[in-house]
Motif scaffolding. Structure first.
Motif, PDB file in Angstrom:
ATOM      1  N   PRO A 125      14.997  60.678  17.784  1.00 15.56           N
ATOM      2  CA  PRO A 125      15.294  59.365  18.349  1.00 15.56           C
ATOM      3  C   PRO A 125      14.964  58.206  17.416  1.00 15.56           C
ATOM      4  O   PRO A 125      15.636  57.179  17.438  1.00 15.56           O
ATOM      5  CB  PRO A 125      14.467  59.297  19.636  1.00 15.56           C
ATOM      6  CG  PRO A 125      13.587  60.475  19.650  1.00 15.56           C
ATOM      7  CD  PRO A 125      14.066  61.442  18.630  1.00 15.56           C
TER       8      PRO A 125
ATOM      9  N   ARG B 271      16.862  58.107  24.659  1.00 17.05           N
ATOM     10  CA  ARG B 271      15.855  58.214  23.588  1.00 17.05           C
ATOM     11  C   ARG B 271      14.454  58.425  24.169  1.00 17.05           C
ATOM     12  O   ARG B 271      13.655  59.192  23.639  1.00 17.05           O
ATOM     13  CB  ARG B 271      15.881  56.974  22.701  1.00 17.05           C
ATOM     14  CG  ARG B 271      17.115  56.880  21.831  1.00 17.05           C
ATOM     15  CD  ARG B 271      16.981  55.759  20.814  1.00 17.05           C
ATOM     16  NE  ARG B 271      18.251  55.231  20.401  1.00 17.05           N
ATOM     17  CZ  ARG B 271      19.086  55.808  19.553  1.00 17.05           C
ATOM     18  NH1 ARG B 271      18.772  56.966  19.027  1.00 17.05           N
ATOM     19  NH2 ARG B 271      20.219  55.245  19.219  1.00 17.05           N
TER      20      ARG B 271
ATOM     21  N   GLY C 200      17.784  58.064  15.031  1.00 14.92           N
ATOM     22  CA  GLY C 200      18.928  57.544  15.770  1.00 14.92           C
ATOM     23  C   GLY C 200      18.866  56.040  15.951  1.00 14.92           C
ATOM     24  O   GLY C 200      19.903  55.361  15.970  1.00 14.92           O
ATOM     25  N   ALA C 201      17.653  55.502  16.062  1.00 13.23           N
ATOM     26  CA  ALA C 201      17.501  54.060  16.246  1.00 13.23           C
ATOM     27  C   ALA C 201      17.899  53.276  14.996  1.00 13.23           C
ATOM     28  O   ALA C 201      18.320  52.121  15.107  1.00 13.23           O
ATOM     29  CB  ALA C 201      16.061  53.739  16.632  1.00 13.23           C
TER      30      ALA C 201
ATOM     31  N   HIS D 246      14.242  61.911  25.410  1.00 11.92           N
ATOM     32  CA  HIS D 246      14.149  62.745  24.209  1.00 11.92           C
ATOM     33  C   HIS D 246      12.695  62.796  23.738  1.00 11.92           C
ATOM     34  O   HIS D 246      12.145  63.878  23.491  1.00 11.92           O
ATOM     35  CB  HIS D 246      15.034  62.124  23.119  1.00 11.92           C
ATOM     36  CG  HIS D 246      15.674  63.102  22.211  1.00 11.92           C
ATOM     37  ND1 HIS D 246      14.976  63.808  21.257  1.00 11.92           N
ATOM     38  CD2 HIS D 246      16.967  63.478  22.068  1.00 11.92           C
ATOM     39  CE1 HIS D 246      15.816  64.567  20.584  1.00 11.92           C
ATOM     40  NE2 HIS D 246      17.033  64.390  21.057  1.00 11.92           N
TER      41      HIS D 246
ATOM     42  N   GLU E 295      21.437  54.447  26.442  1.00  8.24           N
ATOM     43  CA  GLU E 295      21.022  55.038  25.169  1.00  8.24           C
ATOM     44  C   GLU E 295      19.514  54.970  25.013  1.00  8.24           C
ATOM     45  O   GLU E 295      18.878  55.925  24.565  1.00  8.24           O
ATOM     46  CB  GLU E 295      21.719  54.314  24.006  1.00  8.24           C
ATOM     47  CG  GLU E 295      21.581  55.025  22.683  1.00  8.24           C
ATOM     48  CD  GLU E 295      22.143  56.446  22.679  1.00  8.24           C
ATOM     49  OE1 GLU E 295      21.527  57.303  22.002  1.00  8.24           O
ATOM     50  OE2 GLU E 295      23.160  56.709  23.338  1.00  8.24           O
TER      51      GLU E 295
END
Length: 196
Positions: free
Chosen positions: A110, A8, A113-114, A11, A4
């Motif tokens: 990202p 990121r 998303g974190a 990304h 993951e």
């Protein structure tokens, strides 16, 4: 977790395309906006070609295993939507709109998303929405500082695209496809229809 983090970082590497355009003059690259648009089309077509080879021919490179998610094994992958949406933004909008829209996908997504709990809610939590909005405002401001309403509109577009799952039938539209388009579209409408 390690995969993951790699996703990121890959990304975020899309920000390099924006940096390439912004630094082109000082590096003597002669990269006009029209040439940058052409470069993005070539990259998007290349990604579509790779996805065709992966899905139809069965090409399986180790990088696919690391950078695609389980549900992407038999469908067009997120990185493909990523390049296509950035290209659409570059073709539809002027640089001052397209570049921050690209950064909202490359950097904002990202980051949001974190802070996400990775749940499958239709609308993400307030922390994720606020994070995406604030990051998007910070990314758009250097490009659109003379037009604060366009900055806010772009940030709202990116936040909606990132934070609200869009479903068409049984298909959930990937936010890699929608973030630059929503952000760029709302910024463009703000520039055209709202006072500066």
């Amino acid at each position: 977790m390690a995969d993951e983090l790699k996703r990121r970082l890959v990304h975020a590497s899309g920000a390099g395309l924006v940096a390439l355009y912004l630094l082109a003059d000082s590096l003597g690259l002669g990269l006009t906006w029209e040439r940058f648009q052409l470069l993005m089309v070539v990259l998007a077509l290349g990604v579509i070609g790779l996805e065709f080879l992966r899905l139809r021919v069965g090409l399986e490179w180790w990088i696919y295993e690391k950078l695609t998610r389980e549900y992407e094994q038999d469908q067009f992958a997120g990185y493909g939507y990523y390049m296509v949406s950035m290209t659409i933004a570059v073709l539809l909008f002027p640089a001052e709109i397209a570049l921050p829209a690209m950064l909202m996908l490359a950097v904002g997504d990202p980051i949001s998303g974190a802070v996400s709990d990775n749940s499958l809610k239709r609308i993400k939590g307030a922390k994720v929405l606020v994070t995406m909005f604030v990051v998007s405002v910070l990314l758009a401001t250097p490009f659109l500082y003379e037009y604060p309403l366009a900055v806010l509109a772009a940030a709202v577009g990116a936040t909606i695209a990132d934070g609200v799952k869009l479903r068409v039938g049984d298909f959930i539209v990937d936010d890699n496809l929608t973030i630059p388009i929503y952000a760029g579209g709302l910024a463009y409408l703000a520039l055209v229809f709202l006072p500066a």
